[in-house]
Design a protein around this motif. Structure first.
Motif, PDB file in Angstrom:
ATOM      1  N   VAL A  77      65.657 -26.417 112.977  1.00 44.76           N
ATOM      2  CA  VAL A  77      64.797 -25.364 112.452  1.00 44.76           C
ATOM      3  C   VAL A  77      64.885 -25.366 110.935  1.00 44.76           C
ATOM      4  CG1 VAL A  77      64.395 -22.873 112.328  1.00 44.76           C
ATOM      5  CG2 VAL A  77      65.013 -23.926 114.505  1.00 44.76           C
ATOM      6  N   VAL A  78      63.739 -25.409 110.292  1.00 38.93           N
ATOM      7  CA  VAL A  78      63.682 -25.366 108.835  1.00 38.93           C
ATOM      8  C   VAL A  78      63.281 -23.966 108.403  1.00 38.93           C
ATOM      9  CG1 VAL A  78      62.469 -26.200 106.783  1.00 38.93           C
ATOM     10  CG2 VAL A  78      63.125 -27.804 108.581  1.00 38.93           C
ATOM     11  N   ARG A  79      64.137 -23.358 107.589  1.00 43.55           N
ATOM     12  CA  ARG A  79      63.817 -22.066 106.982  1.00 43.55           C
ATOM     13  C   ARG A  79      63.535 -22.271 105.502  1.00 43.55           C
ATOM     14  NH1 ARG A  79      64.409 -17.543 109.933  1.00 43.55           N
ATOM     15  NH2 ARG A  79      65.378 -17.804 111.981  1.00 43.55           N
ATOM     16  N   MET A  80      62.926 -21.264 104.897  1.00 37.88           N
ATOM     17  CA  MET A  80      62.509 -21.403 103.500  1.00 37.88           C
ATOM     18  C   MET A  80      63.018 -20.220 102.682  1.00 37.88           C
ATOM     19  SD  MET A  80      58.692 -22.821 104.383  1.00 37.88           S
ATOM     20  CE  MET A  80      58.586 -22.075 106.019  1.00 37.88           C
ATOM     21  N   ARG A  81      63.726 -20.547 101.602  1.00 36.01           N
ATOM     22  CA  ARG A  81      64.336 -19.503 100.786  1.00 36.01           C
ATOM     23  C   ARG A  81      63.325 -18.786  99.909  1.00 36.01           C
ATOM     24  NH1 ARG A  81      68.649 -23.560 100.244  1.00 36.01           N
ATOM     25  NH2 ARG A  81      70.389 -22.879 101.547  1.00 36.01           N
ATOM     26  N   ASN A  82      62.168 -19.381  99.688  1.00 38.64           N
ATOM     27  CA  ASN A  82      61.191 -18.769  98.803  1.00 38.64           C
ATOM     28  C   ASN A  82      59.840 -18.640  99.486  1.00 38.64           C
ATOM     29  OD1 ASN A  82      60.169 -17.807  96.223  1.00 38.64           O
ATOM     30  ND2 ASN A  82      59.056 -19.726  96.109  1.00 38.64           N
ATOM     31  N   CYS A  83      59.197 -17.512  99.275  1.00 40.59           N
ATOM     32  CA  CYS A  83      57.816 -17.317  99.709  1.00 40.59           C
ATOM     33  C   CYS A  83      56.940 -17.313  98.465  1.00 40.59           C
ATOM     34  CB  CYS A  83      57.652 -16.004 100.466  1.00 40.59           C
ATOM     35  SG  CYS A  83      55.917 -15.599 100.815  1.00 40.59           S
ATOM     36  N   PRO A  84      56.037 -18.269  98.316  1.00 41.42           N
ATOM     37  CA  PRO A  84      55.177 -18.302  97.132  1.00 41.42           C
ATOM     38  C   PRO A  84      54.280 -17.072  96.997  1.00 41.42           C
ATOM     39  CG  PRO A  84      55.153 -20.423  98.249  1.00 41.42           C
ATOM     40  CD  PRO A  84      55.837 -19.457  99.168  1.00 41.42           C
ATOM     41  N   PHE A  85      54.136 -16.310  98.075  1.00 38.31           N
ATOM     42  CA  PHE A  85      53.268 -15.119  98.059  1.00 38.31           C
ATOM     43  C   PHE A  85      54.095 -13.833  98.129  1.00 38.31           C
ATOM     44  CE2 PHE A  85      51.470 -18.575 100.712  1.00 38.31           C
ATOM     45  CZ  PHE A  85      50.567 -19.080  99.790  1.00 38.31           C
ATOM     46  N   HIS A  86      55.353 -13.900  97.720  1.00 45.85           N
ATOM     47  CA  HIS A  86      56.312 -12.819  97.944  1.00 45.85           C
ATOM     48  C   HIS A  86      55.820 -11.463  97.446  1.00 45.85           C
ATOM     49  CE1 HIS A  86      60.123 -10.683  98.184  1.00 45.85           C
ATOM     50  NE2 HIS A  86      60.007 -10.374  96.909  1.00 45.85           N
ATOM     51  N   ALA A  87      55.328 -11.397  96.206  1.00 48.18           N
ATOM     52  CA  ALA A  87      54.954 -10.109  95.623  1.00 48.18           C
ATOM     53  C   ALA A  87      53.855  -9.421  96.429  1.00 48.18           C
ATOM     54  CB  ALA A  87      54.502 -10.304  94.172  1.00 48.18           C
ATOM     55  N   VAL A  88      52.856 -10.171  96.867  1.00 50.99           N
ATOM     56  CA  VAL A  88      51.762  -9.584  97.647  1.00 50.99           C
ATOM     57  C   VAL A  88      52.206  -9.357  99.092  1.00 50.99           C
ATOM     58  CG1 VAL A  88      49.331  -9.809  98.269  1.00 50.99           C
ATOM     59  CG2 VAL A  88      50.165 -10.809  96.147  1.00 50.99           C
ATOM     60  N   ALA A  89      53.041 -10.248  99.616  1.00 49.81           N
ATOM     61  CA  ALA A  89      53.518 -10.097 100.994  1.00 49.81           C
ATOM     62  C   ALA A  89      54.356  -8.841 101.162  1.00 49.81           C
ATOM     63  CB  ALA A  89      54.337 -11.324 101.403  1.00 49.81           C
ATOM     64  N   GLU A  90      55.064  -8.426 100.119  1.00 48.85           N
ATOM     65  CA  GLU A  90      55.864  -7.204 100.198  1.00 48.85           C
ATOM     66  C   GLU A  90      54.986  -5.980 100.419  1.00 48.85           C
ATOM     67  OE1 GLU A  90      60.120  -7.169  98.071  1.00 48.85           O
ATOM     68  OE2 GLU A  90      58.429  -7.037  96.684  1.00 48.85           O
ATOM     69  N   ARG A  91      53.798  -5.972  99.863  1.00 48.00           N
ATOM     70  CA  ARG A  91      52.894  -4.828  99.993  1.00 48.00           C
ATOM     71  C   ARG A  91      52.030  -4.913 101.247  1.00 48.00           C
ATOM     72  NH1 ARG A  91      49.473  -2.844  95.102  1.00 48.00           N
ATOM     73  NH2 ARG A  91      49.100  -1.318  96.748  1.00 48.00           N
ATOM     74  N   PHE A  92      51.682  -6.127 101.665  1.00 49.15           N
ATOM     75  CA  PHE A  92      50.798  -6.305 102.817  1.00 49.15           C
ATOM     76  C   PHE A  92      51.384  -7.361 103.757  1.00 49.15           C
ATOM     77  CE2 PHE A  92      48.412  -5.353  98.958  1.00 49.15           C
ATOM     78  CZ  PHE A  92      47.751  -4.179  99.308  1.00 49.15           C
ATOM     79  N   PRO A  93      52.540  -7.082 104.359  1.00 49.53           N
ATOM     80  CA  PRO A  93      53.234  -8.122 105.136  1.00 49.53           C
ATOM     81  C   PRO A  93      52.451  -8.710 106.305  1.00 49.53           C
ATOM     82  CG  PRO A  93      54.333  -5.988 105.342  1.00 49.53           C
ATOM     83  CD  PRO A  93      53.318  -5.848 104.262  1.00 49.53           C
ATOM     84  N   PRO A  94      51.855  -7.919 107.204  1.00 54.48           N
ATOM     85  CA  PRO A  94      51.155  -8.557 108.328  1.00 54.48           C
ATOM     86  C   PRO A  94      50.019  -9.461 107.868  1.00 54.48           C
ATOM     87  CG  PRO A  94      51.497  -6.218 108.752  1.00 54.48           C
ATOM     88  CD  PRO A  94      51.802  -6.451 107.305  1.00 54.48           C
ATOM     89  N   LEU A  95      49.247  -8.982 106.902  1.00 53.55           N
ATOM     90  CA  LEU A  95      48.086  -9.743 106.424  1.00 53.55           C
ATOM     91  C   LEU A  95      48.519 -11.039 105.744  1.00 53.55           C
ATOM     92  CD1 LEU A  95      44.905  -9.490 105.894  1.00 53.55           C
ATOM     93  CD2 LEU A  95      45.588  -8.811 103.583  1.00 53.55           C
ATOM     94  N   VAL A  96      49.435 -10.927 104.795  1.00 51.50           N
ATOM     95  CA  VAL A  96      49.805 -12.098 103.987  1.00 51.50           C
ATOM     96  C   VAL A  96      50.689 -13.060 104.771  1.00 51.50           C
ATOM     97  CG1 VAL A  96      50.917 -12.854 101.849  1.00 51.50           C
ATOM     98  CG2 VAL A  96      49.539 -10.772 101.860  1.00 51.50           C
ATOM     99  N   CYS A  97      51.581 -12.545 105.602  1.00 57.09           N
ATOM    100  CA  CYS A  97      52.418 -13.444 106.401  1.00 57.09           C
ATOM    101  C   CYS A  97      51.579 -14.210 107.421  1.00 57.09           C
ATOM    102  CB  CYS A  97      53.521 -12.655 107.098  1.00 57.09           C
ATOM    103  SG  CYS A  97      54.767 -11.994 105.950  1.00 57.09           S
ATOM    104  N   GLY A  98      50.574 -13.539 107.984  1.00 58.51           N
ATOM    105  CA  GLY A  98      49.668 -14.226 108.900  1.00 58.51           C
ATOM    106  C   GLY A  98      48.881 -15.306 108.178  1.00 58.51           C
ATOM    107  N   MET A  99      48.460 -15.020 106.966  1.00 51.67           N
ATOM    108  CA  MET A  99      47.758 -16.002 106.149  1.00 51.67           C
ATOM    109  C   MET A  99      48.661 -17.193 105.843  1.00 51.67           C
ATOM    110  SD  MET A  99      46.633 -15.644 102.157  1.00 51.67           S
ATOM    111  CE  MET A  99      48.366 -15.903 101.703  1.00 51.67           C
ATOM    112  N   ASN A 100      49.909 -16.905 105.505  1.00 53.12           N
ATOM    113  CA  ASN A 100      50.880 -17.953 105.197  1.00 53.12           C
ATOM    114  C   ASN A 100      51.103 -18.863 106.404  1.00 53.12           C
ATOM    115  OD1 ASN A 100      52.866 -19.385 103.817  1.00 53.12           O
ATOM    116  ND2 ASN A 100      54.474 -17.909 104.306  1.00 53.12           N
ATOM    117  N   LEU A 101      51.251 -18.274 107.575  1.00 50.58           N
ATOM    118  CA  LEU A 101      51.446 -19.056 108.787  1.00 50.58           C
ATOM    119  C   LEU A 101      50.244 -19.971 109.036  1.00 50.58           C
ATOM    120  CD1 LEU A 101      52.905 -19.776 111.423  1.00 50.58           C
ATOM    121  CD2 LEU A 101      51.845 -17.750 112.464  1.00 50.58           C
ATOM    122  N   ALA A 102      49.043 -19.422 108.911  1.00 52.53           N
ATOM    123  CA  ALA A 102      47.836 -20.220 109.139  1.00 52.53           C
ATOM    124  C   ALA A 102      47.715 -21.350 108.129  1.00 52.53           C
ATOM    125  CB  ALA A 102      46.598 -19.321 109.081  1.00 52.53           C
TER     126      ALA A 102
END
Length: 240
Positions: free
Chosen positions: A180-205
């Motif tokens: 399993v590969v995990r990632m220490r950094n999210c390039p969209f972190h600042a926006v993902a903190e405010r809109f997690p379901p939306l931005v995390c879903g976008m990141n996954l896609a």
């Protein structure tokens, strides 16, 4: 301190090596370990690490690296981790974060999650171009690293102090099985903190499109504090 001043601190090559090493570990790093990794004397490493902390690029603290406590345990050592603050420089000044947050807010309120994910998947496919789906986790880690995700095999390289070798060996065996590969950094972190379901879903896609849906690896959601919400693993892990 202005962002440009903080980033300028990394101009020194030794300082930059020390910073990159601390960041890559994803844990507290002592002066001796950092000095050895950078190939410099401990006193020089301590000087540069403190300069990085003064600039706000690292955070410092103290703890006993032996894992022991009580009489005879020794004095706490100074340790360093990556600072939680973000730094960026744009000349002339730009404010893309505010634009991204406004667009994310509008998309969330309008229920455009599905459309955003579809667009993100298409963008991932476009970034992959005519290449075949990702051929394995090693190739996936190269792609992720190039996009700033800071990937690492789960459980590998996170041990420190006395007994690290035994812990890393056990972690390596577990990682070889789980892959399993995990990632220490999210390039969209600042926006993902405010809109997690939306931005995390976008990141996954986006990563599904980048890695390819029909290859030997797959991306899935598995949020963990302090890391990207997406992990990448061998497809066979979930064939059962």
């Amino acid at each position: 301190m202005e962002d440009i001043d903080a980033i300028a601190v990394l101009q020194d090559p030794v300082r930059r090596r020390l910073y990159e090493y601390v960041v890559a570990q994803g844990r507290e790093v002592g002066r001796n370990e950092a000095a050895e990794a950078a190939g410099v004397a401990r006193t020089l490493a301590a000087h540069h690490l403190d300069k990085l902390a003064e600039a706000g690029l690292l955070e410092s603290g103290s703890r006993r690296l032996t894992g022991r406590s009580g009489p005879g345990a020794g004095r706490p050592a100074k340790v360093y981790t990556r600072a939680r603050a973000e730094w960026s420089v744009s000349l002339p000044a730009r404010d893309y974060r505010t634009a991204a947050e406004l667009l994310a807010e509008a998309a969330e309120q309008a229920g455009l999650d599905a459309g955003l994910c579809a667009a993100a998947r298409r963008r991932g496919e476009a970034l992959r171009g005519s290449a075949a789906p990702c051929g394995g986790l090693e190739e996936a880690m190269e792609l992720l690293a190039a996009r700033g995700y800071e990937p690492h095999l789960e459980g590998v390289g996170s041990a420190g102090g006395e007994g690290a070798g035994r812990v890393e060996a056990a972690a390596g065996e577990a990682a070889a099985a789980a892959r399993v590969v995990r990632m220490r950094n999210c390039p969209f972190h600042a926006v993902a903190e405010r809109f997690p379901p939306l931005v995390c879903g976008m990141n996954l896609a986006l990563l599904e499109g980048l890695l390819g849906a029909d290859g030997p690896v797959r991306a899935r959601m598995d949020a963990r504090p302090g890391e990207c919400c997406v992990v990448v693993e061998d497809s066979k892990n979930n064939d059962d």
